[in-house]
Write an enzyme that holds these catalytic residues in place. Structure first.
Site, PDB file in Angstrom:
ATOM      1  N   THR A 205      -9.679   2.006  -0.458  1.00  0.00           N
ATOM      2  CA  THR A 205     -10.602   1.058  -1.246  1.00  0.00           C
ATOM      3  C   THR A 205     -10.844   1.632  -2.735  1.00  0.00           C
ATOM      4  O   THR A 205     -10.795   0.804  -3.377  1.00  0.00           O
ATOM      5  CB  THR A 205     -11.651   0.729  -0.420  1.00  0.00           C
ATOM      6  OG1 THR A 205     -11.568  -0.022   1.035  1.00  0.00           O
ATOM      7  CG2 THR A 205     -12.787  -0.055  -1.169  1.00  0.00           C
ATOM      8  N   HIS A 329     -11.033  -3.625  10.181  1.00  0.00           N
ATOM      9  CA  HIS A 329     -11.073  -2.274  11.029  1.00  0.00           C
ATOM     10  C   HIS A 329     -11.526  -2.331  12.433  1.00  0.00           C
ATOM     11  O   HIS A 329     -11.125  -1.556  13.093  1.00  0.00           O
ATOM     12  CB  HIS A 329     -12.116  -1.529  10.341  1.00  0.00           C
ATOM     13  CG  HIS A 329     -11.587  -0.756   9.007  1.00  0.00           C
ATOM     14  ND1 HIS A 329     -10.545   0.069   9.013  1.00  0.00           N
ATOM     15  CD2 HIS A 329     -11.666  -0.986   7.618  1.00  0.00           C
ATOM     16  CE1 HIS A 329     -10.240   0.724   7.893  1.00  0.00           C
ATOM     17  NE2 HIS A 329     -10.938  -0.046   6.930  1.00  0.00           N
ATOM     18  N   ASP A 372      -7.950  -5.367  -2.550  1.00  0.00           N
ATOM     19  CA  ASP A 372      -7.470  -3.924  -2.830  1.00  0.00           C
ATOM     20  C   ASP A 372      -6.247  -3.334  -2.105  1.00  0.00           C
ATOM     21  O   ASP A 372      -5.536  -2.715  -2.689  1.00  0.00           O
ATOM     22  CB  ASP A 372      -8.525  -2.967  -2.700  1.00  0.00           C
ATOM     23  CG  ASP A 372      -9.275  -3.216  -1.529  1.00  0.00           C
ATOM     24  OD1 ASP A 372      -8.866  -4.188  -0.746  1.00  0.00           O
ATOM     25  OD2 ASP A 372     -10.096  -2.261  -0.991  1.00  0.00           O
ATOM     26  N   HIS A 373      -6.037  -3.926  -0.913  1.00  0.00           N
ATOM     27  CA  HIS A 373      -5.092  -3.811  -0.172  1.00  0.00           C
ATOM     28  C   HIS A 373      -4.780  -4.347   1.165  1.00  0.00           C
ATOM     29  O   HIS A 373      -5.697  -5.420   1.175  1.00  0.00           O
ATOM     30  CB  HIS A 373      -5.140  -2.152   0.372  1.00  0.00           C
ATOM     31  CG  HIS A 373      -6.370  -1.936   1.035  1.00  0.00           C
ATOM     32  ND1 HIS A 373      -7.083  -2.558   2.185  1.00  0.00           N
ATOM     33  CD2 HIS A 373      -7.644  -1.320   0.468  1.00  0.00           C
ATOM     34  CE1 HIS A 373      -8.397  -2.137   2.263  1.00  0.00           C
ATOM     35  NE2 HIS A 373      -8.528  -1.556   1.439  1.00  0.00           N
ATOM     36  N   ASP A 750      11.520  16.676 -14.799  1.00  0.00           N
ATOM     37  CA  ASP A 750       9.970  16.573 -14.584  1.00  0.00           C
ATOM     38  C   ASP A 750       9.309  17.756 -13.767  1.00  0.00           C
ATOM     39  O   ASP A 750       8.839  17.655 -12.716  1.00  0.00           O
ATOM     40  CB  ASP A 750       9.702  15.426 -13.974  1.00  0.00           C
ATOM     41  CG  ASP A 750       8.236  14.924 -13.725  1.00  0.00           C
ATOM     42  OD1 ASP A 750       7.454  15.314 -14.447  1.00  0.00           O
ATOM     43  OD2 ASP A 750       7.928  14.405 -12.762  1.00  0.00           O
TER      44      ASP A 750
END
Length: 873
Positions: A205, A329, A372-373, A750
């Site tokens: 979140t 949830h 958000d997801h 990198d």
């Protein structure tokens, strides 16, 4: 026969019973009619004012109704309330909507909103007052607006922007339960939406909400999880601690500050970060988080902000709902609780749209509705316990779907903790292991989840629906969870938008939430702060884009490595098949292409133009061959990139075998800038690989163009197994499926794992007493025509891309290949390290497709596209 006889005997009995039932029903019906008429006539004889109704009489102490019933505040204590007191005087103060019973009500001071005749004048009407009490068409019932211009009322010179987040609203919900969400579904129908929006990893979140208003990856903005430790601060961050309001955790410039710095006001009704004085400032208006505030109250407050005088009114707003995440949830994504939550948030969203319409703002405001997801189902029998892998747990673990492991004793042991040993002990332990352990720098580069001290060095990539925890004492399982790989379909979030700036009735391809920040800046017509998004990549969502991108200007110009002498000045390379200098001179002469041959190879092997070099002071030259073209980096002594086109398998004859043990110096490259064959001695773990595979040549002679030092790149021996299998098997498969592919590949450096190309001094630190630096990764970008009837070199329209960034490591432990043929693990390994073209550009300093005849904004869509292989949800 016996059963039929029995049935015949029972029929007379049944007929008699049925007759009795009919008579009884007729009698009851007649009585019901008589009673109804009696009641109706009786009520009709009474005058309305003597019915004892509290309508328009609430809390009027002087009112006396039928049989002296009362409507004052004390009537309940006395027991003499009129029959409708509760509904009219009490319940009306508890609801946020009008109904026919409330219309024209006497103003009640305790009401949440009003349906009185003067509510419009006093600006406290319920959101649906006009549609319920004045007969106007509701927003839900109104047809989609197709006006090309903004329809803003007086006082709104430019459209406000509302960013609305419904936590945990996975994209699949909108497909499955759309009929239960009429308001959100209308927004989808009338406005623009994506199939889904990809969250950043971890799909949590706080990291994603902050990314949405920042355009930065979690590793860049600092909120790398909902729970974390910062060794420099020596503090822990969690959702339940006051530390979340400490500005030291929050890096960058959130959207509200970007707006405020450019003269606009911003209001947030709950948003991660809005309660911290980031850069010393709060939003113009903000609400401290309180999850008990009803959704309707939040909507009502936002509508009141829109009613503020022009000088005080914000241009940018955020709104946050905890649902359907909370219910997901508790019950899992497929549950009655989630369905109920979806109906609740849809109702509240409808209240917002109805309130906007009441203010004539429904076609003025640019509104973005997103999440958000997503959410995944978890099970208590799908748990990985660290106690099954370690006899003693002497580390700290952030448990769940995106676990991290660090030292238990902090800060003392934070940097000395042996992360490598933990990863070794967790690797390839079980045939059915449901997680992969990674050192954080080795995670797929597309995640951009490494370069931050808060990201612990041990990371477990967990299978869908599984959780990884310390021990069996953890019983936090079942229901739903999130945080998983952001390519999982269950983690996909919604994105919908509507307003005068957005296209209507349009579906667009998925994109990542780092792009939303630039989009909102364009809606507000302001300049974004530096961010990880690609500005202009979402221009196709807008009717008239505010920002027009252009191709990056090349920083380091190329030269051409000329052909001077057909024989090398010096060389320690051997090719037994070339037995004398005449043969050597003949094959070297093949490197001396005419201008016509150069034009021909560029047309086939660089169909979209050569990659531009955006790194500073990079001395490089182009090397032309009949089958490929490469950009040779003189300082690195190796090709920066090679480009070639593999035709569809049916278009070519079987490839000739490659000449073994044959290497020679490229006579176009001076010895001081060329690799030496002696670098690749057998006693080292490094061998040579070919960036352009010699086996891809169409004739036996042309393979000699690839068996040269300018085509060499250093590779670990174990890595070559994967590299060779890809080029000999998987590349042919892709070319066959796509009617040919253009391939651009090269090394990546990198070492500091920040997702950007290393500066020369950074590379020099890791030379390890050798003249040739060892790449940290290799990239491969496959490009084909989306219309498969066309080949890459004559593609008239959109392109398809398939980019990979493969970690270059001494072992293949990530794939647990022991005893397995390459066919069982190499393709999975490549798929795990899928990437965007933009990721490749950031890691190499190259810029692709500059000569593709197509608007730059469309090229940016291509560059920010992430191919996915997930089908299960």
């Amino acid at each position: 026969m016996e059963s039929m006889l029995t049935l015949a005997m029972e029929q007379p009995v049944k007929r008699n019973t049925l007759k009795k039932y009919k008579i009884a029903c007729i009698v009851l019906l007649a009585l019901l009619v008589i009673v109804s008429l009696g009641l109706g006539l009786g009520l009709g004889l009474r005058k309305p004012e003597k019915q004892g109704s509290c309508r328009k009489k609430c809390f009027d102490a002087s009112f006396r109704g039928l049989e002296n019933c009362r409507c004052d505040v004390a009537c309940k204590d006395r027991g003499d309330c009129c029959w409708d007191f509760e509904d009219t005087c009490v319940e009306s103060t508890r609801i946020w909507m009008c109904n026919q019973f409330r219309c024209g009500e006497t103003r009640l001071e305790a009401s949440l909103c009003s349906c009185s005749d003067d509510c419009l004048q006093r600006k406290d009407c319920c959101a649906d007052y006009k549609s319920v009490c004045q007969g106007e068409t509701s927003w839900l019932e109104e047809n989609c607006d197709t006006a090309q211009q903004s329809q803003c009322p007086e006082g709104f010179d430019l459209p406000p922007v509302i960013l609305f987040s419904m936590d945990g609203f996975r994209a699949e919900y909108l497909h499955t339960w759309d009929t239960l969400m009429p308001n959100i579904n209308k927004l989808k129908t009338c406005g623009i939406h994506s199939k889904y929006m990809r969250a950043m990893y971890p799909t949590k979140t706080f990291p994603n909400h902050y990314t949405i208003v920042m355009g930065l990856y979690p590793e860049s903005h600092g909120i790398i999880d909902n729970n974390m430790y910062d060794v420099n601060l020596n503090k822990n961050f969690s959702l339940s601690s006051k530390e979340q309001n400490n500005p030291a955790w929050w890096h960058g410039q959130p959207m509200w500050l970007t707006a405020m710095y450019q003269g606009l006001k911003a209001a947030t009704y709950f948003w991660p970060g809005s309660e911290a004085a980031i850069n010393g400032s709060f939003p113009s208006i903000y609400m401290p988080y309180n999850g008990s505030v009803p959704f309707e109250e939040r909507i009502s407050t936002l509508l009141k902000w829109l009613d503020l005088p022009k000088a005080e009114r914000p241009r940018f707003y955020t709104m946050y709902f905890e649902e359907p995440d909370f219910s997901g949830h508790a019950g899992g994504p497929v549950s009655a609780r989630v369905i109920k939550a979806l109906q609740i948030v849809d109702h509240a969203f409808g209240m917002l749209m109805e309130g906007l319409k009441q203010r004539n703002l429904h076609n003025c405001v640019n509104i973005i509705l997103l999440a958000d997801h997503g959410m995944e189902q978890t099970y208590c029998n799908k748990m990985e316990y660290m106690t099954d892998y370690f006899p003693r747990i002497n580390f700290y673990m952030y448990e769940g779907p995106a676990p991290r492991i660090r030292a238990h004793s902090i800060p003392h042991d934070f940097f000395s903790f042996n992360s490598e040993e933990i990863v070794r002990n967790l690797s390839c332990r079980k045939p059915d292991q449901h997680f992969k352990p990674y050192l954080t720098p080795d995670l797929p580069k597309r995640l951009h989840y490494a370069k931050n001290v808060r990201i612990d060095k041990v990371h477990l990539f967990v299978d869908r629906q599984w959780l990884a925890v310390r021990s069996k004492s953890n019983t936090n399982c079942g229901g739903g969870n999130h945080g998983y790989n952001n390519e999982f379909r269950s983690m996909e979030a919604i994105f919908l938008a509507h307003g005068p700036s957005f296209k209507e009735k349009t579906e667009v391809e998925p994109f990542e939430n780092i792009e939303v920040y630039n989009l909102m800046c364009d809606l507000l017509r302001i300049q974004p702060a530096p961010n990880n998004g690609t500005h202009g990549s979402l221009n196709h969502l807008l009717k008239v884009p505010f920002y027009e991108p252009s191709h990056a200007e090349e920083v380091s110009k190329f030269s051409v490595c000329g052909f001077a002498n057909p024989l090398p000045a010096e060389s320690d390379c051997l090719c037994p098949h070339l037995q004398n200098s005449i043969q050597l001179e003949q094959v070297n002469q093949m490197l001396n292409l005419t201008q016509e041959e150069i034009t021909a190879t560029v047309k086939v092997n660089l169909p979209f133009g050569r990659p531009r070099v955006l790194q500073k002071n990079v001395d490089h030259c182009l090397l032309y061959h009949r089958e490929y073209v490469s950009g040779f980096g003189k300082a690195m002594r190796m090709p920066m990139w090679s480009s070639y086109t593999v035709p569809q398998l049916g278009d070519t004859s079987p490839l000739p075998p490659t000449v073994p043990d044959c290497l020679r110096a490229d006579v176009r490259v001076p010895p001081s800038e060329s690799q030496k064959c002696s670098f690749y001695l057998a006693d080292k773990n490094i061998t040579h690989g070919f960036l352009y595979p010699p086996a891809s040549n169409r004739t036996s002679d042309s393979q000699y163009d690839a068996l040269i030092t300018s085509n060499l790149v250093p590779m670990y021996e174990e890595f070559t197994k994967m590299w060779d299998y890809f080029h000999s098997v998987l590349l042919i498969k892709h070319a066959t499926e796509r009617n040919g592919v253009n391939v651009v590949s090269g090394p990546i450096f990198d070492y500091n794992y920040d997702g950007h190309f290393d500066a020369p001094d950074e590379i020099t630190k890791h030379l390890a007493n050798t003249d040739v630096p060892i790449p940290t990764h290799y990239f491969v970008v496959l490009t084909s025509c989306k219309n498969k009837s066309h080949t890459p070199e004559n593609c008239p329209g959109w392109l398809d891309v398939l980019p990979f960034i493969i970690p270059h490591r001494p072992t293949n432990m990530e794939s647990c290949p022991e005893g397995k043929p390459e066919a069982l693990w190499v393709e999975e390994r490549f798929t795990a390290h899928i990437a965007r073209v933009r990721d490749v550009e950031l890691l190499t300093g190259l810029d692709f497709y500059q000569e593709k005849v197509q608007p730059v904004s469309e090229i940016l869509q291509l560059k920010t596209y992430l191919p996915t292989f997930e089908t299960t949800i």
